[in-house]
Every structure is written in C-alpha cells, then in structure tokens.
Design a protein around this motif. Structure first.
Motif, PDB file in Angstrom:
ATOM      1  N   LEU A 168       0.672  -1.202   0.292  1.00  0.00           N
ATOM      2  CA  LEU A 168      -0.022  -0.040  -0.067  1.00  0.00           C
ATOM      3  C   LEU A 168       1.049   0.956  -0.321  1.00  0.00           C
ATOM      4  O   LEU A 168       0.113   2.341  -0.414  1.00  0.00           O
ATOM      5  CB  LEU A 168      -0.836  -0.031   0.972  1.00  0.00           C
ATOM      6  CG  LEU A 168      -2.309  -1.204   1.377  1.00  0.00           C
ATOM      7  CD1 LEU A 168      -2.450  -1.190   2.313  1.00  0.00           C
ATOM      8  CD2 LEU A 168      -3.250  -0.574   0.367  1.00  0.00           C
ATOM      9  N   ARG A 169       2.081   1.369   0.375  1.00  0.00           N
ATOM     10  CA  ARG A 169       2.358   2.253   0.917  1.00  0.00           C
ATOM     11  C   ARG A 169       2.795   3.214   1.566  1.00  0.00           C
ATOM     12  O   ARG A 169       2.390   4.322   1.465  1.00  0.00           O
ATOM     13  CB  ARG A 169       3.755   2.820  -0.533  1.00  0.00           C
ATOM     14  CG  ARG A 169       4.650   1.633  -1.515  1.00  0.00           C
ATOM     15  CD  ARG A 169       5.125   0.785  -0.863  1.00  0.00           C
ATOM     16  NE  ARG A 169       6.469   1.147   0.057  1.00  0.00           N
ATOM     17  CZ  ARG A 169       6.564   1.989   0.712  1.00  0.00           C
ATOM     18  NH1 ARG A 169       5.976   0.469   2.073  1.00  0.00           N
ATOM     19  NH2 ARG A 169       7.479   2.083   1.504  1.00  0.00           N
ATOM     20  N   ILE A 170       1.815   3.586   2.430  1.00  0.00           N
ATOM     21  CA  ILE A 170       0.064   4.069   2.958  1.00  0.00           C
ATOM     22  C   ILE A 170       1.559   4.226   4.440  1.00  0.00           C
ATOM     23  O   ILE A 170       1.046   3.396   5.471  1.00  0.00           O
ATOM     24  CB  ILE A 170      -0.596   4.105   3.319  1.00  0.00           C
ATOM     25  CG1 ILE A 170      -1.243   3.891   2.506  1.00  0.00           C
ATOM     26  CG2 ILE A 170      -0.773   5.146   4.461  1.00  0.00           C
ATOM     27  CD1 ILE A 170      -1.374   5.072   1.019  1.00  0.00           C
ATOM     28  N   GLY A 171       2.027   5.417   5.152  1.00  0.00           N
ATOM     29  CA  GLY A 171       2.852   5.716   6.476  1.00  0.00           C
ATOM     30  C   GLY A 171       2.371   7.178   7.038  1.00  0.00           C
ATOM     31  O   GLY A 171       1.719   7.833   5.834  1.00  0.00           O
ATOM     32  N   TYR A 172       2.379   7.655   7.881  1.00  0.00           N
ATOM     33  CA  TYR A 172       2.002   8.659   8.495  1.00  0.00           C
ATOM     34  C   TYR A 172       3.034   9.675   9.784  1.00  0.00           C
ATOM     35  O   TYR A 172       3.991   9.087  10.465  1.00  0.00           O
ATOM     36  CB  TYR A 172       0.528   8.843   8.565  1.00  0.00           C
ATOM     37  CG  TYR A 172       0.648   7.655   9.534  1.00  0.00           C
ATOM     38  CD1 TYR A 172       0.529   8.216  11.358  1.00  0.00           C
ATOM     39  CD2 TYR A 172      -0.108   6.770   9.689  1.00  0.00           C
ATOM     40  CE1 TYR A 172       0.295   7.099  12.093  1.00  0.00           C
ATOM     41  CE2 TYR A 172      -0.306   5.881  10.472  1.00  0.00           C
ATOM     42  CZ  TYR A 172       0.365   5.757  11.549  1.00  0.00           C
ATOM     43  OH  TYR A 172      -0.063   4.499  12.221  1.00  0.00           O
ATOM     44  N   ILE A 173       3.276  11.145   9.702  1.00  0.00           N
ATOM     45  CA  ILE A 173       3.893  11.338  10.508  1.00  0.00           C
ATOM     46  C   ILE A 173       2.497  12.211  11.313  1.00  0.00           C
ATOM     47  O   ILE A 173       1.988  13.338  10.650  1.00  0.00           O
ATOM     48  CB  ILE A 173       4.798  12.686   9.839  1.00  0.00           C
ATOM     49  CG1 ILE A 173       5.347  11.961   8.258  1.00  0.00           C
ATOM     50  CG2 ILE A 173       5.344  13.015  11.235  1.00  0.00           C
ATOM     51  CD1 ILE A 173       6.249  12.711   8.684  1.00  0.00           C
ATOM     52  N   ARG A 174       2.392  12.369  12.511  1.00  0.00           N
ATOM     53  CA  ARG A 174       1.738  12.894  13.505  1.00  0.00           C
ATOM     54  C   ARG A 174       2.681  13.758  13.975  1.00  0.00           C
ATOM     55  O   ARG A 174       3.884  13.602  14.979  1.00  0.00           O
ATOM     56  CB  ARG A 174       1.679  11.825  15.154  1.00  0.00           C
ATOM     57  CG  ARG A 174      -0.249  12.369  15.372  1.00  0.00           C
ATOM     58  CD  ARG A 174       0.714  12.813  16.973  1.00  0.00           C
ATOM     59  NE  ARG A 174      -0.176  13.770  17.356  1.00  0.00           N
ATOM     60  CZ  ARG A 174       0.017  15.135  17.834  1.00  0.00           C
ATOM     61  NH1 ARG A 174       1.250  15.504  18.294  1.00  0.00           N
ATOM     62  NH2 ARG A 174      -1.266  15.548  18.762  1.00  0.00           N
ATOM     63  N   ALA A 175       1.938  15.501  14.426  1.00  0.00           N
ATOM     64  CA  ALA A 175       3.534  16.183  14.349  1.00  0.00           C
ATOM     65  C   ALA A 175       2.745  16.990  15.108  1.00  0.00           C
ATOM     66  O   ALA A 175       1.103  17.128  14.778  1.00  0.00           O
ATOM     67  CB  ALA A 175       4.095  16.569  13.538  1.00  0.00           C
ATOM     68  N   SER A 176       2.549  18.713  15.320  1.00  0.00           N
ATOM     69  CA  SER A 176       1.844  20.166  15.573  1.00  0.00           C
ATOM     70  C   SER A 176       1.682  20.114  14.175  1.00  0.00           C
ATOM     71  O   SER A 176       2.118  20.339  12.945  1.00  0.00           O
ATOM     72  CB  SER A 176       2.452  20.724  15.954  1.00  0.00           C
ATOM     73  OG  SER A 176       3.741  21.540  15.278  1.00  0.00           O
ATOM     74  N   LYS A 177       0.454  21.449  14.016  1.00  0.00           N
ATOM     75  CA  LYS A 177       0.686  21.485  13.023  1.00  0.00           C
ATOM     76  C   LYS A 177       0.809  22.649  11.963  1.00  0.00           C
ATOM     77  O   LYS A 177       1.208  22.491  10.618  1.00  0.00           O
ATOM     78  CB  LYS A 177      -1.442  22.366  13.319  1.00  0.00           C
ATOM     79  CG  LYS A 177      -2.148  22.201  11.841  1.00  0.00           C
ATOM     80  CD  LYS A 177      -3.143  23.289  11.760  1.00  0.00           C
ATOM     81  CE  LYS A 177      -4.038  24.224  10.519  1.00  0.00           C
ATOM     82  NZ  LYS A 177      -2.699  24.749   9.537  1.00  0.00           N
ATOM     83  N   GLU A 178       2.090  22.905  13.173  1.00  0.00           N
ATOM     84  CA  GLU A 178       2.370  24.594  12.229  1.00  0.00           C
ATOM     85  C   GLU A 178       3.580  23.571  11.324  1.00  0.00           C
ATOM     86  O   GLU A 178       4.326  23.843  10.333  1.00  0.00           O
ATOM     87  CB  GLU A 178       3.248  25.173  13.238  1.00  0.00           C
ATOM     88  CG  GLU A 178       2.271  25.985  14.080  1.00  0.00           C
ATOM     89  CD  GLU A 178       1.196  25.687  15.113  1.00  0.00           C
ATOM     90  OE1 GLU A 178       1.249  24.313  16.059  1.00  0.00           O
ATOM     91  OE2 GLU A 178       0.143  26.268  15.311  1.00  0.00           O
ATOM     92  N   HIS A 179       3.738  22.765  12.680  1.00  0.00           N
ATOM     93  CA  HIS A 179       5.344  21.600  12.366  1.00  0.00           C
ATOM     94  C   HIS A 179       4.559  20.722  10.763  1.00  0.00           C
ATOM     95  O   HIS A 179       5.513  21.021   9.669  1.00  0.00           O
ATOM     96  CB  HIS A 179       5.554  20.200  12.817  1.00  0.00           C
ATOM     97  CG  HIS A 179       6.440  20.920  13.863  1.00  0.00           C
ATOM     98  ND1 HIS A 179       6.937  20.918  14.941  1.00  0.00           N
ATOM     99  CD2 HIS A 179       7.923  21.898  13.529  1.00  0.00           C
ATOM    100  CE1 HIS A 179       7.840  20.856  15.828  1.00  0.00           C
ATOM    101  NE2 HIS A 179       8.572  21.466  15.110  1.00  0.00           N
ATOM    102  N   ILE A 180       3.105  20.289  11.030  1.00  0.00           N
ATOM    103  CA  ILE A 180       2.894  19.752   9.738  1.00  0.00           C
ATOM    104  C   ILE A 180       2.627  20.340   8.377  1.00  0.00           C
ATOM    105  O   ILE A 180       2.941  20.413   7.177  1.00  0.00           O
ATOM    106  CB  ILE A 180       1.365  18.964   9.821  1.00  0.00           C
ATOM    107  CG1 ILE A 180       1.286  17.964  10.458  1.00  0.00           C
ATOM    108  CG2 ILE A 180       0.904  18.827   8.336  1.00  0.00           C
ATOM    109  CD1 ILE A 180       2.029  16.624  10.260  1.00  0.00           C
ATOM    110  N   ASP A 181       2.318  21.445   8.598  1.00  0.00           N
ATOM    111  CA  ASP A 181       2.633  22.438   7.439  1.00  0.00           C
ATOM    112  C   ASP A 181       3.963  22.838   7.015  1.00  0.00           C
ATOM    113  O   ASP A 181       3.545  23.190   5.429  1.00  0.00           O
ATOM    114  CB  ASP A 181       1.638  23.831   7.866  1.00  0.00           C
ATOM    115  CG  ASP A 181       0.818  24.429   8.626  1.00  0.00           C
ATOM    116  OD1 ASP A 181      -0.324  22.611   7.868  1.00  0.00           O
ATOM    117  OD2 ASP A 181       0.213  25.251   9.412  1.00  0.00           O
ATOM    118  N   GLU A 182       4.792  23.175   7.406  1.00  0.00           N
ATOM    119  CA  GLU A 182       6.113  23.161   6.898  1.00  0.00           C
ATOM    120  C   GLU A 182       6.409  21.775   6.063  1.00  0.00           C
ATOM    121  O   GLU A 182       7.166  22.136   5.007  1.00  0.00           O
ATOM    122  CB  GLU A 182       7.090  23.891   8.335  1.00  0.00           C
ATOM    123  CG  GLU A 182       6.899  25.264   8.982  1.00  0.00           C
ATOM    124  CD  GLU A 182       8.121  24.897   9.981  1.00  0.00           C
ATOM    125  OE1 GLU A 182       7.510  26.154  10.736  1.00  0.00           O
ATOM    126  OE2 GLU A 182       8.535  24.327  10.948  1.00  0.00           O
TER     127      GLU A 182
END
Ligand SMILES: Cc1ncc(COP(=O)(O)O)c(C=O)c1O
Length: 369
Positions: free
Chosen positions: A221-235
């Motif tokens: 599937l090649r699906i992973g994810y990052i969980r972080a603050s919204k500010e970090h995700i935006d960057e």
C-alpha cells in the motif's frame, strides 16, 4: 554511502531460499478478502482516480487521528501527514533537518541512517540497552544535537523496547533541552503483551511520531504517516509536495474504506500478534535447542530476534549459508561504528514453522560440523 545490505541480499535470493533477512511480514496473513472488498467499492468512484490533496485524504487522516486519541494521545486530522510509507516520512524529516547533528541509537534502522546521510545530518550514536537508550549518554548528546531519532517499540534491528521509566526520562530530557524527537513506530501494534505509551505523547509539540501500515496490513500500500503539531505539518508539506504531490490516492482510498469499520483492523491485529508470538516462541525454541551459543533477548513484540555468538564470524557463516539456501543479516550492518562480526538479526515473521526449523538446522550443521 552504501546501498542497504539487506536489499542486496534480497536481490540474490530465489523462491527456494529461507530468508531470515528482510523485514517482511507474513504474506499468508494479509487480509486480502477485506482489502479486495474495499478495493471493489472504491474503484468505481471517479474521484479515486483524480489528483488529491498533499496532506492525504481528510477521512483517512481523521481515522488515524482517532486511533491516536483512543490511545490517550489527543490528535486531530490536521496533525497528520500521510506519506508514501514511513520511509518517505524519514526522508522528508531528514530534508527538513538537513545539515544538523542528530542523536540516534546504536544499532539503528539502516533506511533512516541512509536518509540522514543523504541529507548531510551528522549522526551521534548512543548504545541502546534492553530497556532503551543509555540515559546518561543520551542526556549529554542531546544537549549538543537538540535532535534525536529513536525507535521505542521493538526496535529494528535489536527488538529492544523502552521501559515506561525510560520513556518518561527521554521525554523530560527532550523537553528540558527544547529539543525535537523523531519517534519511528512501525512495529508499535505488533505487541505480544501490552501496548506501550509513546514517548511523543508526553511531548506533543516537540515530537514527530511516525506510523505505518506496512507491517500490520500490507507494505505494498505504501501508506505511512507523521503525527506532529499543525505548524510542523504545514512546514513539512512543502517538502512532501515537491517529492510526489501526494501519496497514492488508490491506496489511500482502499485503506480509508478498509478502516471504515475500526474493529476490522483491531481483529486483524489480534490475529497478527497471536501468530507472530507463536513464530517468535518457536524460533527461540529452535535457537535454544540447535544454536545454544547464540545469546539474545526474547522480543516483546515486533519482527526480529537480535543477538550474538561468542566466537563465530557471522560473515563467514553467511557466505556458507547463502550457498546452502539460508540468509540473515549480520548485526554490523546496523552500526555506524564499533564493529560487531559476531551478531545477527533474524526476521521470524516471513518464514513458515517448517522453514524456521529447516533454516536453523542448516545453520547449526554449518557451525557444528
Ligand atoms: C524502523 C523502520 N522505520 C521505517 C521503515 C519503513 O517502512 P515503510 O516505508 O514500509 O513504512 C522500516 C521498514 O522496515 C523500519 O523498520
């Protein structure tokens, strides 16, 4: 910069080889019928085939966020970035932190170390013990690097798992140094006893928590994810967009449909945990009976057994075992310094019970005759 030794080994084996080398899940446990059902439903929808947004499908992010929240780590869809496997998450973060120093465990995951090298991060490795990183050395190192990469659950390659006490200590040290933790957790749901609280959950604004469906559902599937603050995700989005615009929409839609009944994944995880625990126990029994000089810690979860012989050169053993149809990875491949010619990482999930017995019998014969 060298290519992953494991990928090179995987390229020179065939269907008859017994491989204890890769980090491959057991194919017979892929929930194919349910994934097929989910696929049949979503392939009919036109927007499945359209470009999508870079963060990943909102519904999928929302479902992943709910799983975090259920585990006591308050998370919203905006805190999630879908990536093309957690390997891409590591690359994105390595790019984000390029040219910095980073404290890592020794041994550590080759794919992460390669991403760090490619992006010119200077790794400072600290010995990992069976209950987590050496705290005294970690504290000293993080004061300088302000950045760390850790695998707290059933580490690849060592299978070592952080105790609750070390998790809290690491979180306090990261926070008090105003540092950042990258916590890589693809094995978190493959536990044999209990699920541990992530280190990141104590420091939600100072952490990037990485997850993946590769080890639990299917790596294809090649699906992973990052969980972080919204500010970090935006960057991070800027980097993600310049790599691939977004992760595969087809895979995301299949997964989103599969997860629409959350109990389905939980039931599947129970089957996986039960099966892998039995395989781990069987592998350990075969090692104890046939290779008693191989010393290791019994894993609490994950996919690997890691240990060492007292006086056997495992590279010489590998050369012979390759010719006899059995492969494994020498521990040295996971180290940045301090040579270890006696250690091995075995993967126990991708072989049948028969193959485990046969493979260890071959290794035993090569060593003892
Ligand atoms: C610790 C660790 N992180 C990340 C990955 C990458 O996994 P994927 O990209 O399939 O999610 C692996 C794969 O073996 C791993 O062991």
């Amino acid at each position: 910069m060298k290519r992953s030794f494991i990928r090179e080994i995987l390229e020179c084996i065939d269907d008859t080889t017994i491989s204890f080398a890769g980090g491959l899940p057991d194919e017979s446990l892929f929930p194919i019928k349910q994934l097929q059902k989910a696929s049949n439903k979503i392939v009919r929808k036109r927007d499945t085939w359209q470009y999508s947004i870079s963060n990943g499908l909102f519904d999928l992010r929302d479902k992943i966020a709910s799983r975090y929240t259920k585990d006591g780590f308050d998370t919203k869809a905006d805190n999630i970035l879908i990536t093309t496997g957690s390997q891409q998450a590591l690359y994105i973060l390595a790019r984000y932190f390029q040219n910095k120093d980073i404290t890592i465990e020794s041994p550590s995951y080759i794919g992460a170390m390669n991403s760090f090298k490619l992006n010119n991060l200077d790794t400072k490795s600290i010995k990992i013990e069976d209950d987590g990183i050496d705290i005294k050395c970690f504290k000293k190192s993080i004061q300088n690097t302000k950045l760390t990469y850790l695998i707290a659950d059933y580490q690849n390659p060592s299978s070592f798992t952080y105790s609750m006490s070390k998790r809290k200590k690491v979180a306090n040290i990261v926070k008090s140094n105003d540092a950042i933790l990258i916590e890589d957790s693809p094995y978190t749901d493959i536990y044999f006893d209990k699920k541990y609280k992530s280190i990141s959950s104590y420091i939600p604004n100072n952490s990037f928590h990485l997850g993946s469906f590769s080890k639990t559902l299917s790596p294809s599937l090649r699906i992973g994810y990052i969980r972080a603050s919204k500010e970090h995700i935006d960057e991070l989005l800027l980097i993600k967009e310049s790599i691939d615009l977004h992760s595969c929409g087809l895979s995301q839609n299949i997964l989103n449909e599969y997860l629409s009944k959350p109990k389905k994944l939980d039931k599947h995880l129970e089957v996986l945990q039960d099966n892998y625990k039995k395989k781990m126990e069987y592998f350990c029994k075969c090692l104890d009976n046939m290779l008693p000089s191989f010393k290791y810690n019994k894993p609490k979860g994950g996919m690997f057994i890691y240990g060492e012989f007292k006086d056997i050169d495992v590279y010489e053993l590998l050369e012979k075992s390759l010719k006899n149809g059995v492969v494994f990875v020498p521990a040295d491949e996971f180290l940045t310094k301090n040579k270890n010619k006696k250690g091995i990482r075995f993967n126990y999930t991708n072989s049948s019970f028969e193959e485990i017995k046969k493979g260890i019998t071959i290794l035993s014969t090569l060593i003892h005759t």
